[in-house]
Design a protein around this motif. Structure first.
Motif, short mmCIF file in Angstrom:
data_model
loop_
_atom_site.label_atom_id
_atom_site.label_comp_id
_atom_site.label_asym_id
_atom_site.label_seq_id
_atom_site.Cartn_x
_atom_site.Cartn_y
_atom_site.Cartn_z
N ILE A 238 13.04 9.87 -1.81
CA ILE A 238 12.69 10.49 -0.52
C ILE A 238 11.27 10.06 -0.15
N ASP A 239 11.18 9.20 0.87
CA ASP A 239 9.88 8.65 1.28
C ASP A 239 9.87 8.43 2.81
N GLY A 240 10.42 9.43 3.53
CA GLY A 240 10.45 9.34 5.00
C GLY A 240 9.27 10.11 5.58
N GLY A 241 9.57 11.07 6.48
CA GLY A 241 8.50 11.90 7.05
C GLY A 241 7.91 12.79 5.96
N HIS A 242 6.57 12.86 5.91
CA HIS A 242 5.94 13.63 4.83
C HIS A 242 5.49 15.02 5.27
N ILE B 47 15.38 7.32 1.69
CA ILE B 47 15.00 7.75 3.03
C ILE B 47 13.59 7.21 3.27
N GLY B 48 13.44 6.33 4.24
CA GLY B 48 12.13 5.72 4.53
C GLY B 48 12.01 4.36 3.87
N SER B 49 12.34 3.30 4.62
CA SER B 49 12.41 1.97 4.01
C SER B 49 11.27 1.06 4.42
N TYR B 50 10.66 1.35 5.59
CA TYR B 50 9.52 0.58 6.10
C TYR B 50 9.85 -0.91 6.11
N GLY B 51 9.05 -1.75 5.42
CA GLY B 51 9.31 -3.20 5.45
C GLY B 51 10.25 -3.66 4.35
N LEU C 201 10.02 -2.91 0.85
CA LEU C 201 9.53 -3.11 -0.52
C LEU C 201 10.30 -2.23 -1.51
N SER C 202 10.35 -0.92 -1.24
CA SER C 202 11.05 -0.05 -2.19
C SER C 202 12.56 -0.31 -2.18
N THR C 203 13.13 -0.63 -1.02
CA THR C 203 14.57 -0.91 -0.96
C THR C 203 14.91 -2.09 -1.87
N GLY D 73 0.80 -1.23 0.00
CA GLY D 73 0.00 0.00 0.00
C GLY D 73 0.83 1.26 0.00
N MET D 74 2.14 1.15 0.22
CA MET D 74 3.00 2.33 0.33
C MET D 74 3.63 2.73 -1.01
N LEU D 75 3.55 1.83 -1.98
CA LEU D 75 4.31 2.06 -3.21
C LEU D 75 3.39 2.22 -4.41
N PHE E 133 16.98 8.54 12.27
CA PHE E 133 16.19 9.63 11.67
C PHE E 133 17.04 10.22 10.55
N SER E 134 16.39 10.70 9.50
CA SER E 134 17.15 11.19 8.35
C SER E 134 18.08 12.34 8.73
N LYS E 135 17.64 13.21 9.66
CA LYS E 135 18.52 14.35 10.01
C LYS E 135 19.80 13.85 10.69
N CYS F 151 17.97 4.78 5.16
CA CYS F 151 17.76 4.97 6.60
C CYS F 151 16.27 5.03 6.89
N ASP F 152 15.93 4.59 8.07
CA ASP F 152 14.54 4.67 8.54
C ASP F 152 14.58 4.77 10.07
N ALA F 153 13.69 5.57 10.63
CA ALA F 153 13.62 5.66 12.09
C ALA F 153 12.71 4.55 12.62
N TRP F 154 12.07 3.83 11.70
CA TRP F 154 11.08 2.78 12.03
C TRP F 154 10.10 3.26 13.11
N LEU F 155 9.39 4.31 12.72
CA LEU F 155 8.37 4.91 13.59
C LEU F 155 7.03 4.29 13.23
N TYR F 156 6.12 4.23 14.18
CA TYR F 156 4.73 3.90 13.83
C TYR F 156 4.02 5.23 13.60
N GLU F 157 3.46 5.42 12.41
CA GLU F 157 2.77 6.68 12.12
C GLU F 157 1.27 6.41 12.09
N GLY F 158 0.56 6.89 13.13
CA GLY F 158 -0.88 6.60 13.26
C GLY F 158 -1.73 7.47 12.35
C1 LIG Z 1 5.80 5.52 3.65
S1 LIG Z 1 6.90 4.64 4.64
C2 LIG Z 1 8.15 4.15 3.50
C3 LIG Z 1 7.69 3.10 2.54
C4 LIG Z 1 8.81 2.47 1.72
N1 LIG Z 1 9.59 3.47 1.01
C5 LIG Z 1 8.23 1.49 0.71
O1 LIG Z 1 7.77 1.93 -0.36
O2 LIG Z 1 8.26 0.28 0.98
C6 LIG Z 1 7.67 5.93 5.50
C7 LIG Z 1 8.79 5.47 6.42
O3 LIG Z 1 9.51 6.64 6.82
C8 LIG Z 1 9.94 6.48 8.14
N2 LIG Z 1 10.17 7.84 8.67
C9 LIG Z 1 9.27 8.78 9.03
N3 LIG Z 1 9.89 9.91 9.42
C10 LIG Z 1 11.22 9.67 9.30
C11 LIG Z 1 12.39 10.45 9.53
N4 LIG Z 1 12.32 11.72 9.96
N5 LIG Z 1 13.59 9.89 9.30
C12 LIG Z 1 13.69 8.60 8.85
N6 LIG Z 1 12.62 7.81 8.61
C13 LIG Z 1 11.40 8.34 8.82
C14 LIG Z 1 8.83 5.69 8.84
O4 LIG Z 1 9.35 4.99 9.93
C15 LIG Z 1 8.33 4.79 7.70
O5 LIG Z 1 8.89 3.50 7.79
#
Ligand SMILES: C[S@@+](CC[C@H](N)C(=O)[O-])C[C@H]1O[C@@H](n2cnc3c(N)ncnc32)[C@H](O)[C@@H]1O
Length: 240
Positions: free
Chosen positions: A173-177, A56-60, A62-64, A30-32, A140-142, A83-90
């Motif tokens: 770039i697919d980390g924090g939006h 930036i933002g690897s989640y599980g 898929l995109s990597t 659902g992310m890609l 975290f990306s920063k 890199c990924d912070a592996w956050l849960y984003e509600g």
């Molecule tokens: C939409 S998902 C990425 C999906 C992935 N690119 C894919 O297509 O399989 C967003 C990811 O960004 C990470 N994330 C959110 N804010 C971040 C930050 N500031 N730095 C690094 N990772 C972050 C979250 O933990 C989440 O795993």
């Protein structure tokens, strides 16, 4: 929504057998967006040889794993970092309601979800890229960019050591939006992007209500970048 669906149908990439399989194999379907695959494929085929690929933002994963596959398919030797912070984003975090548990389940903690997602990323990537692993960091990306700028040597999540730093030829770039996060990621990538290098900015499509889409309006005015395509997210190239 009708507009987005129309764009998605138009931008569908003709997936080869492995990409079809990958979308069922690795968490995160659902992310890609399908259009992103087409743009990644173009960027990877056409990017400069010097420089690495950064996600930036690897989640599980898929995109990597898709990027790693496309690099192999197009015989590109550029190193892959992510890199990924592996956050849960509600779903409701933006309203200021931040629970300790995941949406709809008060028996599953966000911390456990994050651990599960990181472990899924590691499992999928070891399975699919065992012979050529990316350099993946739980950061975290920063913080990742701070270490990139100071050329630190780090151990990645697979236990391998690497020195960060250097040029980037393609970044996804697919980390924090949120606007501020997407903007920092874009600025940090731009500093290291080689001339002729590409950036694919997830959730930057015109119809979207994310910070990345707002930032895209600004990038369109930036003479250093040229829009190469949108499907419906934007692929841009550094031209100055
Ligand atoms: C939409 S998902 C990425 C999906 C992935 N690119 C894919 O297509 O399989 C967003 C990811 O960004 C990470 N994330 C959110 N804010 C971040 C930050 N500031 N730095 C690094 N990772 C972050 C979250 O933990 C989440 O795993």
């Amino acid at each position: 929504m009708k507009y987005l669906n129309k764009l998605l149908a138009k931008n569908k990439y003709i997936e080869d057998d492995f990409i079809k399989r990958l979308r069922y194999l690795v968490i995160g379907e659902g992310m890609l967006m399908a259009g992103n695959i087409k743009l990644m494929d173009f960027a990877i085929q056409n990017m400069p040889n010097e420089g690495c690929v950064l996600e930036i933002g690897s989640y599980g994963g898929l995109s990597t794993n898709l990027i790693a596959y496309l690099l192999k398919k197009h015989q590109k030797n550029n190193l892959l970092f992510n890199c990924d912070a592996w956050l849960y984003e509600g779903y409701h975090d933006h309203k200021g309601v931040i629970d300790k548990t995941i949406d709809g389940r008060n028996d599953i903690s966000r911390a456990d979800y994050s651990t599960y997602m990181k472990q899924s990323f590691i499992n999928a990537t070891l399975f699919l890229c065992g012979s050529k692993l990316p350099h993946s960091f739980h950061l975290f990306s920063k913080d990742f960019f701070e270490k990139w700028n100071s050329k630190e040597s780090l151990i990645d999540v697979f236990g391998n050591s690497i020195t960060l730093g250097g040029l980037i030829s393609f970044a996804y770039i697919d980390g924090g939006h949120a606007y501020e996060v997407a903007k920092d990621d874009f600025n940090n990538v731009s500093k290291h992007l080689v001339l002729g290098g590409y950036i694919l900015l997830d959730d930057s499509a015109d119809a979207m209500n994310f910070g990345s889409a707002k930032m895209m309006d600004e990038i369109k005015q930036d003479k250093m970048f040229k829009v190469i395509d949108k499907a419906p997210n934007y692929l841009i190239q550094k031209i100055k």
